[in-house]
Design an enzyme around this catalytic site. Structure first.
Site, PDB file in Angstrom:
ATOM      1  N   LYS A  63      84.076  -8.447  38.853  1.00 55.00           N
ATOM      2  CA  LYS A  63      84.443  -8.774  40.241  1.00 55.00           C
ATOM      3  C   LYS A  63      83.845 -10.112  40.666  1.00 55.00           C
ATOM      4  O   LYS A  63      84.539 -10.978  41.199  1.00 55.00           O
ATOM      5  CB  LYS A  63      83.957  -7.664  41.208  1.00 55.00           C
ATOM      6  CG  LYS A  63      84.444  -6.268  40.841  1.00 55.00           C
ATOM      7  CD  LYS A  63      83.947  -5.205  41.797  1.00 55.00           C
ATOM      8  CE  LYS A  63      82.452  -4.978  41.815  1.00 55.00           C
ATOM      9  NZ  LYS A  63      81.892  -4.418  40.556  1.00 55.00           N
TER      10      LYS A  63
ATOM     11  N   ARG B 111      82.826   0.682  49.304  1.00 56.98           N
ATOM     12  CA  ARG B 111      82.416   1.518  48.170  1.00 56.98           C
ATOM     13  C   ARG B 111      82.454   2.993  48.516  1.00 56.98           C
ATOM     14  O   ARG B 111      82.127   3.817  47.656  1.00 56.98           O
ATOM     15  CB  ARG B 111      80.972   1.158  47.795  1.00 56.98           C
ATOM     16  CG  ARG B 111      80.844   0.156  46.699  1.00 56.98           C
ATOM     17  CD  ARG B 111      79.368  -0.131  46.552  1.00 56.98           C
ATOM     18  NE  ARG B 111      78.983  -0.418  45.212  1.00 56.98           N
ATOM     19  CZ  ARG B 111      78.821  -1.645  44.730  1.00 56.98           C
ATOM     20  NH1 ARG B 111      79.073  -2.694  45.469  1.00 56.98           N
ATOM     21  NH2 ARG B 111      78.394  -1.815  43.504  1.00 56.98           N
TER      22      ARG B 111
ATOM     23  N   ARG C 194      74.024  -9.605  30.841  1.00 60.38           N
ATOM     24  CA  ARG C 194      74.289 -10.578  31.922  1.00 60.38           C
ATOM     25  C   ARG C 194      73.018 -11.280  32.391  1.00 60.38           C
ATOM     26  O   ARG C 194      71.967 -10.685  32.505  1.00 60.38           O
ATOM     27  CB  ARG C 194      74.903  -9.845  33.125  1.00 60.38           C
ATOM     28  CG  ARG C 194      75.001 -10.756  34.355  1.00 60.38           C
ATOM     29  CD  ARG C 194      75.757 -10.152  35.475  1.00 60.38           C
ATOM     30  NE  ARG C 194      75.206  -8.899  35.951  1.00 60.38           N
ATOM     31  CZ  ARG C 194      75.773  -8.146  36.876  1.00 60.38           C
ATOM     32  NH1 ARG C 194      76.913  -8.519  37.420  1.00 60.38           N
ATOM     33  NH2 ARG C 194      75.222  -7.021  37.255  1.00 60.38           N
TER      34      ARG C 194
ATOM     35  N   ARG D 288      69.001  -9.505  36.774  1.00 56.55           N
ATOM     36  CA  ARG D 288      68.840  -8.613  37.927  1.00 56.55           C
ATOM     37  C   ARG D 288      67.988  -7.401  37.583  1.00 56.55           C
ATOM     38  O   ARG D 288      68.064  -6.872  36.481  1.00 56.55           O
ATOM     39  CB  ARG D 288      70.226  -8.145  38.409  1.00 56.55           C
ATOM     40  CG  ARG D 288      70.838  -9.082  39.412  1.00 56.55           C
ATOM     41  CD  ARG D 288      72.266  -8.802  39.727  1.00 56.55           C
ATOM     42  NE  ARG D 288      72.615  -7.411  39.930  1.00 56.55           N
ATOM     43  CZ  ARG D 288      73.845  -7.003  40.240  1.00 56.55           C
ATOM     44  NH1 ARG D 288      74.808  -7.903  40.393  1.00 56.55           N
ATOM     45  NH2 ARG D 288      74.117  -5.738  40.411  1.00 56.55           N
TER      46      ARG D 288
ATOM     47  N   ARG E  40      74.362   3.764  38.660  1.00 58.29           N
ATOM     48  CA  ARG E  40      75.394   2.977  39.373  1.00 58.29           C
ATOM     49  C   ARG E  40      76.786   3.475  39.001  1.00 58.29           C
ATOM     50  O   ARG E  40      77.677   3.575  39.847  1.00 58.29           O
ATOM     51  CB  ARG E  40      75.242   1.486  39.025  1.00 58.29           C
ATOM     52  CG  ARG E  40      74.065   0.846  39.745  1.00 58.29           C
ATOM     53  CD  ARG E  40      73.572  -0.406  39.042  1.00 58.29           C
ATOM     54  NE  ARG E  40      74.503  -1.518  39.067  1.00 58.29           N
ATOM     55  CZ  ARG E  40      74.374  -2.611  38.314  1.00 58.29           C
ATOM     56  NH1 ARG E  40      73.358  -2.711  37.460  1.00 58.29           N
ATOM     57  NH2 ARG E  40      75.241  -3.587  38.421  1.00 58.29           N
TER      58      ARG E  40
HETATM   59  P1  AP5 Z   1      80.328  -9.710  36.792  1.00 56.81           P
HETATM   60  O1  AP5 Z   1      81.450 -10.584  37.209  1.00 56.81           O
HETATM   61  O2  AP5 Z   1      78.953 -10.113  37.187  1.00 56.81           O
HETATM   62  O3  AP5 Z   1      80.639  -8.176  37.179  1.00 56.81           O
HETATM   63  P2  AP5 Z   1      80.666  -7.443  38.603  1.00 56.81           P
HETATM   64  O4  AP5 Z   1      81.852  -6.549  38.606  1.00 56.81           O
HETATM   65  O5  AP5 Z   1      80.538  -8.435  39.701  1.00 56.81           O
HETATM   66  O6  AP5 Z   1      79.376  -6.568  38.422  1.00 56.81           O
HETATM   67  P3  AP5 Z   1      78.173  -6.229  39.416  1.00 56.81           P
HETATM   68  O7  AP5 Z   1      77.088  -5.620  38.563  1.00 56.81           O
HETATM   69  O8  AP5 Z   1      77.763  -7.411  40.229  1.00 56.81           O
HETATM   70  O9  AP5 Z   1      78.801  -5.152  40.274  1.00 56.81           O
HETATM   71  P4  AP5 Z   1      78.075  -4.089  41.071  1.00 56.81           P
HETATM   72  O10 AP5 Z   1      79.217  -3.575  41.846  1.00 56.81           O
HETATM   73  O11 AP5 Z   1      77.303  -3.088  40.306  1.00 56.81           O
HETATM   74  O12 AP5 Z   1      76.922  -4.897  41.813  1.00 56.81           O
HETATM   75  P5  AP5 Z   1      76.711  -5.332  43.299  1.00 56.81           P
HETATM   76  O13 AP5 Z   1      75.937  -6.581  43.296  1.00 56.81           O
HETATM   77  O14 AP5 Z   1      77.994  -5.272  44.050  1.00 56.81           O
HETATM   78  O15 AP5 Z   1      80.398  -9.580  35.186  1.00 56.81           O
HETATM   79  C1  AP5 Z   1      79.427  -8.838  34.464  1.00 56.81           C
HETATM   80  C2  AP5 Z   1      79.166  -9.530  33.108  1.00 56.81           C
HETATM   81  O16 AP5 Z   1      80.340  -9.454  32.321  1.00 56.81           O
HETATM   82  C3  AP5 Z   1      78.824 -11.018  33.221  1.00 56.81           C
HETATM   83  O17 AP5 Z   1      77.849 -11.349  32.264  1.00 56.81           O
HETATM   84  C4  AP5 Z   1      80.145 -11.745  32.921  1.00 56.81           C
HETATM   85  O18 AP5 Z   1      79.950 -13.014  32.322  1.00 56.81           O
HETATM   86  C5  AP5 Z   1      80.811 -10.755  31.963  1.00 56.81           C
HETATM   87  N1  AP5 Z   1      82.278 -10.723  32.130  1.00 56.81           N
HETATM   88  C6  AP5 Z   1      82.981 -10.740  33.285  1.00 56.81           C
HETATM   89  N2  AP5 Z   1      84.298 -10.656  33.038  1.00 56.81           N
HETATM   90  C7  AP5 Z   1      84.431 -10.576  31.682  1.00 56.81           C
HETATM   91  C8  AP5 Z   1      85.557 -10.451  30.822  1.00 56.81           C
HETATM   92  N3  AP5 Z   1      86.818 -10.410  31.281  1.00 56.81           N
HETATM   93  N4  AP5 Z   1      85.323 -10.381  29.480  1.00 56.81           N
HETATM   94  C9  AP5 Z   1      84.049 -10.419  28.984  1.00 56.81           C
HETATM   95  N5  AP5 Z   1      82.942 -10.541  29.765  1.00 56.81           N
HETATM   96  C10 AP5 Z   1      83.129 -10.610  31.092  1.00 56.81           C
HETATM   97  O19 AP5 Z   1      75.829  -4.128  43.869  1.00 56.81           O
HETATM   98  C11 AP5 Z   1      74.471  -3.950  43.473  1.00 56.81           C
HETATM   99  C12 AP5 Z   1      73.849  -2.826  44.297  1.00 56.81           C
HETATM  100  O20 AP5 Z   1      73.859  -3.166  45.703  1.00 56.81           O
HETATM  101  C13 AP5 Z   1      74.576  -1.463  44.244  1.00 56.81           C
HETATM  102  O21 AP5 Z   1      74.177  -0.716  43.105  1.00 56.81           O
HETATM  103  C14 AP5 Z   1      74.116  -0.836  45.560  1.00 56.81           C
HETATM  104  O22 AP5 Z   1      72.803  -0.357  45.477  1.00 56.81           O
HETATM  105  C15 AP5 Z   1      74.127  -2.016  46.523  1.00 56.81           C
HETATM  106  N6  AP5 Z   1      75.431  -2.215  47.186  1.00 56.81           N
HETATM  107  C16 AP5 Z   1      76.254  -3.295  47.071  1.00 56.81           C
HETATM  108  N7  AP5 Z   1      77.358  -3.149  47.820  1.00 56.81           N
HETATM  109  C17 AP5 Z   1      77.241  -1.948  48.448  1.00 56.81           C
HETATM  110  C18 AP5 Z   1      78.078  -1.232  49.328  1.00 56.81           C
HETATM  111  N8  AP5 Z   1      79.265  -1.729  49.721  1.00 56.81           N
HETATM  112  N9  AP5 Z   1      77.660  -0.010  49.753  1.00 56.81           N
HETATM  113  C19 AP5 Z   1      76.460   0.490  49.371  1.00 56.81           C
HETATM  114  N10 AP5 Z   1      75.608  -0.133  48.508  1.00 56.81           N
HETATM  115  C20 AP5 Z   1      76.006  -1.353  48.057  1.00 56.81           C
END
Ligand code: AP5
Length: 213
Positions: free
Chosen positions: A13, A87, A126, A160, A171
């Protein structure tokens, strides 16, 4: 155009959102990034969310809805990309109300499908630039010069706190229990589009572009 990128941790994402910001002048609203900023600020709210995030649990709906509400009141430029929000069903309902009250519409929800084994490899490999947030991977996306960001030239790579197998399991559990029901919710509203998130980064970009165009 306002869109949601929906998918489990590591689906890509953030990677795709950054490309849309660069190419379409859109605004990325990542609740994960906003919460990490709050955590780093050391405020009471920041300290509260730090533990929750490290465990891999979801932060409460009222906190994240409040963060998004503030952003929707600002400039929308080429449109908003909701990354990691909503979410839960409560967050989805709140977003619909907020969009209506600010006179905006949600144009598409793009579900990025990736299997669990690939997610573990992506998350544990990552790292990001601590200065500009560019995302890398130790196998699939390395910087041209080891340790130096291609985007801004800084040498400050970070991993992270929640990018370990134990937090990732939690997660994923949270995703399947609380977030995956949104797939049916948006399908029923006729807004859901699905892309193969396992494809190469450029191919995923192309699939998303064909939805937006
Ligand atoms: P990346 O693009 O970083 O993936 P992502 O989907 O953004 O993953 P996140 O871990 O950031 O998502 P998340 O939803 O767990 O975290 P968030 O910060 O929102 O890609 C990942 C890796 O893969 C990278 O190394 C990239 O290079 C590689 N890659 C990407 N695309 C690729 C491809 N096509 N092929 C190969 N490799 C690829 O949330 C973190 C925490 O915050 C949550 O756990 C929760 O505690 C809290 N939180 C956040 N939002 C909320 C909410 N709305 N409600 C409640 N709690 C929340």
């Amino acid at each position: 155009m306002n869109i949601i990128l929906l998918g489990p941790p590591g689906a890509g994402k953030g990677t795709q959102a950054r490309h849309l910001v660069d190419t379409r002048d859109m605004i990325q609203l990542s609740t994960g990034d906003m919460l990490r900023e709050a955590k780093d600020s050391g405020t009471e709210m920041g300290n509260k969310v730090a533990e929750v995030m490290a465990r891999g649990d979801l932060v409460t709906d009222d906190i994240v809805i409040g963060l998004i509400r503030e952003k929707l009141e600002g400039d929308s430029k080429g449109g908003f990309i909701f990354d990691g929000f909503p979410r839960t069903l409560a967050q989805a309902d709140a977003l619909a109300d907020l969009m209506e009250s600010t006179g905006q519409t949600l144009d598409a929800v793009i579900e990025m499908q990736v299997d669990d084994a690939a997610l573990v490899e992506r998350i544990t490999g990552r790292y990001t630039c601590g200065e500009c947030g560019e995302v890398y991977h130790n196998v699939t996306k390395r910087p041209k010069v080891e340790g130096v960001c291609d985007n801004c030239g800084a040498s400050n790579m970070k991993q992270r706190a929640d990018d370990n197998e134990e937090s990732l399991r939690q997660r994923l559990m949270e995703y399947y229990k609380k977030t995956s029901p949104l797939i049916g919710y948006y399908y029923a509203k006729g807004q859901l589009h699905t892309v193969d998130g396992l494809a190469d980064i450029d191919d995923v970009r192309a699939s998303i572009a064909s939805v937006l165009d």
